[in-house]
Design a protein around this motif. Structure first.
Motif, short mmCIF file in Angstrom:
data_model
loop_
_atom_site.label_atom_id
_atom_site.label_comp_id
_atom_site.label_asym_id
_atom_site.label_seq_id
_atom_site.Cartn_x
_atom_site.Cartn_y
_atom_site.Cartn_z
N ALA A 93 0.81 -1.23 0.00
CA ALA A 93 0.00 0.00 0.00
C ALA A 93 0.84 1.27 0.00
O ALA A 93 0.29 2.37 -0.06
CB ALA A 93 -0.95 -0.01 1.20
N THR A 94 2.16 1.13 0.08
CA THR A 94 3.07 2.30 0.03
C THR A 94 4.23 1.92 -0.91
O THR A 94 5.35 1.72 -0.47
CB THR A 94 3.60 2.66 1.44
N LEU A 97 9.39 3.06 -4.76
CA LEU A 97 10.09 2.70 -6.00
C LEU A 97 9.99 1.21 -6.29
O LEU A 97 10.71 0.68 -7.14
CB LEU A 97 11.55 3.16 -5.93
N GLY A 98 9.13 0.52 -5.55
CA GLY A 98 8.78 -0.86 -5.88
C GLY A 98 9.85 -1.89 -5.59
O GLY A 98 9.73 -3.04 -6.04
N ARG A 99 10.86 -1.54 -4.79
CA ARG A 99 11.96 -2.49 -4.60
C ARG A 99 11.52 -3.71 -3.78
O ARG A 99 11.81 -4.85 -4.15
CB ARG A 99 13.15 -1.80 -3.93
N ASP A 100 10.82 -3.46 -2.68
CA ASP A 100 10.36 -4.60 -1.86
C ASP A 100 9.36 -5.44 -2.65
O ASP A 100 9.39 -6.67 -2.60
CB ASP A 100 9.72 -4.10 -0.56
N GLU A 115 0.42 3.69 -4.86
CA GLU A 115 1.35 4.80 -4.60
C GLU A 115 0.58 6.10 -4.77
O GLU A 115 -0.10 6.29 -5.78
CB GLU A 115 2.55 4.73 -5.54
N ARG A 116 0.68 6.99 -3.79
CA ARG A 116 -0.12 8.22 -3.87
C ARG A 116 0.63 9.37 -4.51
O ARG A 116 0.01 10.32 -5.00
CB ARG A 116 -0.58 8.63 -2.48
N ASP A 150 -4.33 6.92 -2.90
CA ASP A 150 -3.92 7.14 -1.52
C ASP A 150 -4.56 6.05 -0.67
O ASP A 150 -5.79 5.93 -0.62
CB ASP A 150 -4.39 8.53 -1.04
N ALA A 151 -3.71 5.25 -0.04
CA ALA A 151 -4.21 4.11 0.74
C ALA A 151 -5.09 4.54 1.91
O ALA A 151 -5.90 3.75 2.40
CB ALA A 151 -3.04 3.27 1.24
N ASP A 170 5.25 0.37 4.15
CA ASP A 170 6.61 0.90 4.36
C ASP A 170 6.58 2.41 4.16
O ASP A 170 7.15 2.92 3.18
CB ASP A 170 7.59 0.23 3.40
N ASP A 196 6.22 10.51 5.73
CA ASP A 196 4.80 10.17 5.65
C ASP A 196 4.22 10.22 7.07
O ASP A 196 3.89 9.19 7.67
CB ASP A 196 4.62 8.79 5.02
C1 SAM Z 1 9.70 4.47 1.96
S1 SAM Z 1 8.79 4.61 0.46
C2 SAM Z 1 8.44 2.91 0.09
C3 SAM Z 1 9.63 2.19 -0.46
C4 SAM Z 1 9.25 0.85 -1.03
N1 SAM Z 1 8.91 -0.11 0.00
C5 SAM Z 1 10.36 0.31 -1.89
O1 SAM Z 1 10.81 -0.82 -1.64
O2 SAM Z 1 10.78 0.99 -2.85
C6 SAM Z 1 7.22 5.16 0.99
C7 SAM Z 1 6.27 5.42 -0.16
O3 SAM Z 1 4.93 5.30 0.33
C8 SAM Z 1 4.14 6.27 -0.29
N2 SAM Z 1 2.97 6.48 0.57
C9 SAM Z 1 2.96 6.97 1.83
N3 SAM Z 1 1.71 7.02 2.31
C10 SAM Z 1 0.91 6.55 1.34
C11 SAM Z 1 -0.49 6.36 1.23
N4 SAM Z 1 -1.31 6.73 2.23
N5 SAM Z 1 -0.99 5.83 0.10
C12 SAM Z 1 -0.17 5.48 -0.93
N6 SAM Z 1 1.17 5.67 -0.91
C13 SAM Z 1 1.71 6.19 0.22
C14 SAM Z 1 5.05 7.48 -0.38
O4 SAM Z 1 4.59 8.40 -1.37
C15 SAM Z 1 6.37 6.82 -0.74
O5 SAM Z 1 6.54 6.75 -2.13
#
Ligand code: SAM
Length: 250
Positions: A93-94, A97-100, A115-116, A150-151, A170, A196
Motif C-alpha cells: 500500500a506504500t 520505488l517498488g523495490r520490496d 502509490e499516492r 492514496d491508501a 513501508d 509520511d
Molecule cells: C519508503 S517509500 C516505500 C519504499 C518501497 N517499500 C520500496 O521498496 O521501494 C514510501 C512510499 O509510500 C508512499 N505512501 C505513503 N503514504 C501513502 C499512502 N497513504 N498511500 C499510498 N502511498 C503512500 C510514499 O509516497 C512513498 O513513495
C-alpha cells in the motif's frame, strides 16, 4: 505538487508528460525537483544534486538482489510468511520505488501496488514498463500491478474478506531515514516525498482486510506504527519488520 518533465518536444518523454498531465520543460528549473527523460527512461532530478532517481528492475541493485539476495531467507520474505506451501498475495500500500514489491514478486507473490505520489508513481510505472520488455524479468513484473491511489482512502473502501493475504506498509519514516540518507542516489526521492507523518491511520484498515497479516517496515530502532505493539517482529540489519495479525469487525 506539480513537477515538469525535461524532454525533447518530439520524444517519447514528451508524450509521457502529456499522458501524465505534467508540463513539458525545455530547461531545468531554477530550484526544486523535475523529471527528466534521458536514455529512453524517466528519472527524478533535484537542482543541485547530481544523482538521479529511477526505477531499474533489470540491472544494478535490483538485479543483484534478484540473483544473490538470499531468496526466501531474506527478512522481508520471512516477514510476509513466504515459505513452501505459502506464497501470499500481497497488497503493497506504500509502493515507493517498488523495490520490496519486486523482491516479493521475484519469489512468486502477486503484488498489487498503491502509490499516492504522482512522481513516484510515474517513475515506478516507467520501470515496470521497461521490465516487461526484458525476457529475464517480464514474468516477474507481470505479477506486479500498480495503481495511483492514496491508501488512506482506498483501504477503508475495501470489503471483507479482501483478496490479499498480506498488506505491506513501508511509509517514509518522519525523521530523516538513515536507510535512505545513507544512499546519495535516494536523496531527491526522500526530499520530494518528505516524511509520511500521516501513516499511523493505515494500520487499522490494513488489519481489517489482510487475511494472514500486516507487515510494517520500520527503521530498526523506530517506534511501532500508531504506537501499536506488533504480534511478532523480524529484525534485519538496519530494518525491522513488525507483523500484525488481522482484526475483524465483531
Ligand atoms: C519508503 S517509500 C516505500 C519504499 C518501497 N517499500 C520500496 O521498496 O521501494 C514510501 C512510499 O509510500 C508512499 N505512501 C505513503 N503514504 C501513502 C499512502 N497513504 N498511500 C499510498 N502511498 C503512500 C510514499 O509516497 C512513498 O513513495
Amino acid at each position: 505538487m506539480s513537477v515538469g518533465v525535461l524532454a525533447p518536444a518530439d520524444s517519447a518523454g514528451a508524450q509521457l508528460a502529456a499522458q501524465l498531465g505534467l508540463p513539458l520543460l525545455d530547461a531545468a528549473p531554477a530550484t526544486g525537483h523535475y523529471l527528466v527523460w534521458e536514455r529512453e527512461r524517466l528519472a527524478l532530478a533535484e537542482v543541485g544534486e547530481k544523482a538521479r532517481v529511477e526505477v531499474d528492475l533489470i540491472e544494478g541493485a535490483q538485479a543483484h538482489r534478484r540473483k544473490f539476495g538470499g531468496g526466501r531467507g531474506q527478512p522481508v520474505a520471512k516477514a510476509v510468511g513466504l515459505k513452501s506451501g505459502n506464497t501470499p498475495t500481497v497488497l503493497d500500500a506504500t509502493a515507493g520505488l517498488g523495490r520490496d514489491a519486486f523482491v516479493l514478486a521475484t519469489l512468486g507473490c502477486t503484488v498489487h501496488l498503491l502509490e499516492r505520489n504522482a512522481v513516484a508513481c510515474a517513475l515506478l510505472a516507467d520501470g515496470l514498463r521497461r521490465g516487461l520488455t526484458d525476457p529475464d524479468i517480464a514474468l516477474i513484473v507481470s505479477r506486479m500491478r500498480l495503481e495511483h491511489h492514496d491508501a488512506r482512502q482506498w483501504l477503508p473502501e475495501q470489503g471483507q474478506p479482501a483478496s490479499y493475504d498480506v498488506v505491506y506498509l513501508d511509509p517514509m519514516f518522519p525523521e530523516p531515514d538513515k536507510r535512505a540518507r545513507a544512499k546519495k542516489d535516494m536523496h531527491a526521492f526522500q526530499s520530494l516525498i518528505g516524511g509520511d507523518a500521516d501513516a499511523d491511520v493505515l494500520l487499522a484498515p490494513a488489519r481489517k482486510i489482510a487475511r494472514q497479516r500486516v507487515v510494517v517496515k520500520r527503521p530498526r530502532t523506530a517506534p511501532w506504527l500508531a504506537g501499536v505493539k506488533p504480534d511478532f517482529s523480524f529484525d534485519g540489519e538496519s530494518t525491522r519488520f513488525d507483523a500484525y495479525l488481522p482484526l475483524r469487525d465483531a
